[in-house]
Design a protein around this motif. Structure first.
Motif, mmCIF file in Angstrom:
data_model
loop_
_atom_site.group_PDB
_atom_site.id
_atom_site.type_symbol
_atom_site.label_atom_id
_atom_site.label_comp_id
_atom_site.label_asym_id
_atom_site.label_seq_id
_atom_site.Cartn_x
_atom_site.Cartn_y
_atom_site.Cartn_z
ATOM 1 N N ALA A 1 -8.744 -5.551 -34.391
ATOM 2 C CA ALA A 1 -9.844 -6.279 -35.042
ATOM 3 C C ALA A 1 -10.986 -5.341 -35.396
ATOM 4 O O ALA A 1 -11.648 -5.504 -36.422
ATOM 5 N N ALA A 2 -11.223 -4.324 -34.561
ATOM 6 C CA ALA A 2 -12.321 -3.383 -34.814
ATOM 7 C C ALA A 2 -12.075 -2.599 -36.102
ATOM 8 O O ALA A 2 -13.009 -2.122 -36.734
ATOM 9 N N GLN A 3 -10.805 -2.485 -36.480
ATOM 10 C CA GLN A 3 -10.492 -1.799 -37.739
ATOM 11 C C GLN A 3 -10.513 -2.762 -38.920
ATOM 12 O O GLN A 3 -10.163 -2.402 -40.033
ATOM 13 N N GLY A 4 -10.901 -3.992 -38.632
ATOM 14 C CA GLY A 4 -10.946 -5.012 -39.685
ATOM 15 C C GLY A 4 -9.564 -5.438 -40.127
ATOM 16 O O GLY A 4 -9.373 -5.888 -41.253
ATOM 17 N N LYS A 5 -8.559 -5.293 -39.254
ATOM 18 C CA LYS A 5 -7.188 -5.563 -39.667
ATOM 19 C C LYS A 5 -6.549 -6.757 -38.961
ATOM 20 O O LYS A 5 -5.358 -7.010 -39.110
ATOM 21 N N PHE A 6 -7.337 -7.476 -38.194
ATOM 22 C CA PHE A 6 -6.814 -8.634 -37.491
ATOM 23 C C PHE A 6 -6.970 -9.866 -38.381
ATOM 24 O O PHE A 6 -8.035 -10.083 -38.954
ATOM 25 N N VAL A 7 -5.918 -10.640 -38.535
ATOM 26 C CA VAL A 7 -6.017 -11.837 -39.363
ATOM 27 C C VAL A 7 -6.112 -13.095 -38.498
ATOM 28 O O VAL A 7 -7.072 -13.842 -38.584
ATOM 29 N N SER A 8 -5.122 -13.308 -37.662
ATOM 30 C CA SER A 8 -5.195 -14.478 -36.798
ATOM 31 C C SER A 8 -4.234 -14.378 -35.631
ATOM 32 O O SER A 8 -3.274 -13.613 -35.659
ATOM 33 N N ASN A 9 -4.540 -15.159 -34.617
ATOM 34 C CA ASN A 9 -3.669 -15.268 -33.466
ATOM 35 C C ASN A 9 -2.565 -16.258 -33.782
ATOM 36 O O ASN A 9 -2.835 -17.322 -34.322
ATOM 37 N N GLY A 10 -1.362 -15.915 -33.434
ATOM 38 C CA GLY A 10 -0.307 -16.905 -33.538
ATOM 39 C C GLY A 10 -0.360 -17.802 -32.325
ATOM 40 O O GLY A 10 -1.314 -17.772 -31.563
ATOM 41 N N VAL A 11 0.658 -18.579 -32.148
ATOM 42 C CA VAL A 11 0.712 -19.428 -30.963
ATOM 43 C C VAL A 11 1.372 -18.642 -29.832
ATOM 44 O O VAL A 11 2.086 -17.682 -30.056
ATOM 45 N N ARG A 12 1.080 -19.049 -28.613
ATOM 46 C CA ARG A 12 1.799 -18.465 -27.480
ATOM 47 C C ARG A 12 2.883 -19.440 -27.063
ATOM 48 O O ARG A 12 2.649 -20.631 -26.910
ATOM 49 N N LEU A 13 4.087 -18.927 -26.920
ATOM 50 C CA LEU A 13 5.210 -19.816 -26.602
ATOM 51 C C LEU A 13 5.414 -19.882 -25.095
ATOM 52 O O LEU A 13 5.378 -18.863 -24.407
#
Lengths: 112, 411
Positions: A38-50
């Motif tokens: 995320a610090a590199q600005g490259k995080f979009v979203s969390n998926g679900v945890r199964l």
């Protein structure tokens, strides 16, 4: 930039023998690793945890309590990142705590 | 005499937004300019009359009475009344059963101001214009003050405000509280504008210190107003107020280059406002409800930790975790840099350096300031190079001076 899914697989998700402190340390490890992306600005979203337990439906109507005995690693969760290329996205996967647990990260481009 | 001299500007700041809200509520937001004119004329008349006859015993009551007369006179005389207002009013009146009179009761002022807040912070208006409009309509700032805050000129600000008010009309924005379904989302917009207002003051481009402080105080006042209404007093509202309290507590201690994690350590904590810190803690407690963690919660918690300035490992570890979470909610280069600085404090400069190199914020002087800081104890030659790059990228003289001191201290 294109979007990629990082899919985490581990041989085991059994934390019943893990102490509270170890769980916290593990949680921090995951947080630090995702925050690094995320610090590199490259995080979009969390998926679900199964959840580890589930069922599997196979052709012919056979239902089993999970595929987990048959394949070495099972899918635990995923996140979506953005990167310039598949290589770039693969670089992001380095340091993922799933690797420390003997698991793997699968990097798959997303259509779009 | 001095008091007299300051009375009217102070009253203007305090009462302008209330009066405009009440009059606009009564005659419709599409006539907001008329409301502004009426209130401005009222103050003009106050300045003239009070100079000749002395200040009345109750200046606020005087202002309300005169504004009331002017409003009625204006709308009675003007064709608007018969052609535009009455048809609308009649439908309004049927719905709300309100009396066609300017009502400056405390309750009506509060309601009108709150509704005005939701109207001005409607997402349909572009955000730059929105902050200007908020400063004017919600905070009673003068056009020249707004121009000063944005380092712009009066014409530009006037144009911007004009467009924003056009937008209010085009989008047919009404003065009303959003319904139950919408209030949560709309409140987010209002909180965001208050946050921007505060930041505009806290990190403002203007050198005018008094104006900057006023901006911050006004943002806090709007936040507190939201906390006084049951529907808008939500955990995130309290988190935002807490955040503003903590930041404001350091207003007097701040040095030239704010938003600067490195120079932060040089602040004189004796200058911190303890009352505001305590207030911040109170609101932070109130914010710890419900299941929504907003960026305001995280930022407020970080700011509260900064206010208790003992540099323990646990403290930096917690700050790091908070920045980690913040980054997942919304990325900004500044949060990324602050997160890396916290990583350095919590885990040492080797890990932080690896992470810092990945950021690649090549146009940001703070990035090179951070790199310099991380190399300082390991490789002073490299540290110097980075500080020099930071120096060449820094935009203000005060920032350059701070960086020069760092270069000199390396020997």
């Amino acid at each position: 930039m294109k979007e990629f899914a990082l899919l985490f697989r581990q041989p085991s998700y059994d934390y019943s023998k893990t102490s509270k402190e170890e769980m916290q340390a593990l949680q921090k490890k995951w947080q630090n690793w995702t925050a690094s992306i995320a610090a590199q600005g490259k995080f979009v979203s969390n998926g679900v945890r199964l959840v580890a337990d589930g069922k599997v439906l196979k052709a012919g109507g056979v239902i089993t309590d999970g595929p987990f005995v048959e394949i070495r690693e099972m899918l635990g969760s995923f996140i979506i990142v953005k990167a310039d290329s598949l290589e770039d996205a693969t670089t992001l996967a380095h340091g993922c705590p799933a690797l420390d647990a003997g698991g793997s990260v699968e990097i798959r481009p997303i259509f779009g | 005499m001095m008091q007299e001299f300051e009375l009217i500007p102070n009253l203007f700041r305090q009462e302008f937004s209330k009066m405009v809200a009440v009059i606009s509520k009564l005659y419709g937001l599409q006539h907001i300019e008329i409301a502004e004119d009426i209130v401005s004329e009222t103050f003009l008349q106050a300045a003239e009359t009070w100079k000749q006859k002395g200040t009345p015993l109750n200046p606020i009551a005087w202002l309300y009475t005169v504004a009331k007369q002017k409003t009625l006179y204006h709308f009675r005389r003007n064709k608007i009344l018969t052609e535009k207002v009455i048809p609308e009013l009649q439908s309004n009146l049927k719905a709300t059963n309100e009396v066609n009179e300017v009502n400056f009761s405390t309750e009506n002022i509060k309601d009108s101001q709150l509704q005005m807040m939701f109207a001005v912070c409607n997402p349909a208006i572009a955000s730059e214009a929105q902050i200007g409009l908020a400063l004017r309509i919600l905070c009673g700032f003068g056009i020249d003050e707004i121009a000063d805050a944005f380092l712009s000129n009066k014409e530009t600000i006037n144009k911007r405000l004009f467009r924003a008010k056009e937008k209010l009309r085009e989008e047919k924005i009404k003065m009303e509280m959003p319904d139950e379904k919408q209030i949560n989302k709309r409140l987010d917009n209002v909180l965001h504008i208050i946050y921007l207002l505060f930041s505009e003051g806290y990190y403002s481009k203007t050198q005018n210190q008094i104006l900057r402080k006023d901006l911050c105080l006004e943002a806090m006042r709007l936040g507190i107003m939201l906390s006084e209404n049951q529907r808008t007093n939500q955990p995130k509202t309290n988190a935002l107020i807490a955040l503003m309290c903590f930041h404001s507590s350091r207003f007097n201690a701040r040095q030239t280059s704010e938003n600067d994690f490195v120079l932060y350590e040089k602040q004189n904590d004796k200058l911190w406002d303890k009352d505001l810190i305590n207030k911040g803690l109170q609101f932070l407690n109130l914010s710890a409800k419900g299941d929504e963690i907003t960026s305001y919660h995280l930022e407020a918690r970080i700011a509260s930790l900064h206010c208790t300035k003992e540099h323990t490992d646990e403290k930096w570890e917690e700050i790091l975790q908070l920045y980690n979470q913040l980054l997942l909610i919304n990325y900004s280069p500044s949060i990324a840099l602050n997160r890396t600085f916290a990583l350095y404090k919590a885990c040492g400069n080797e890990i932080a350096l690896t992470e810092a190199k990945k950021l690649k914020l090549e146009n940001n002087h703070l990035y090179f300031l951070l790199l310099g800081e991380l190399y300082k104890n390991a490789d002073s030659k490299k540290a110097k190079e980075h500080f020099k790059t930071a120096f060449s990228l820094a935009k203000t003289a005060t920032e350059k001076q701070g960086i020069q001191e760092k270069i000199n201290s390396l020997a």
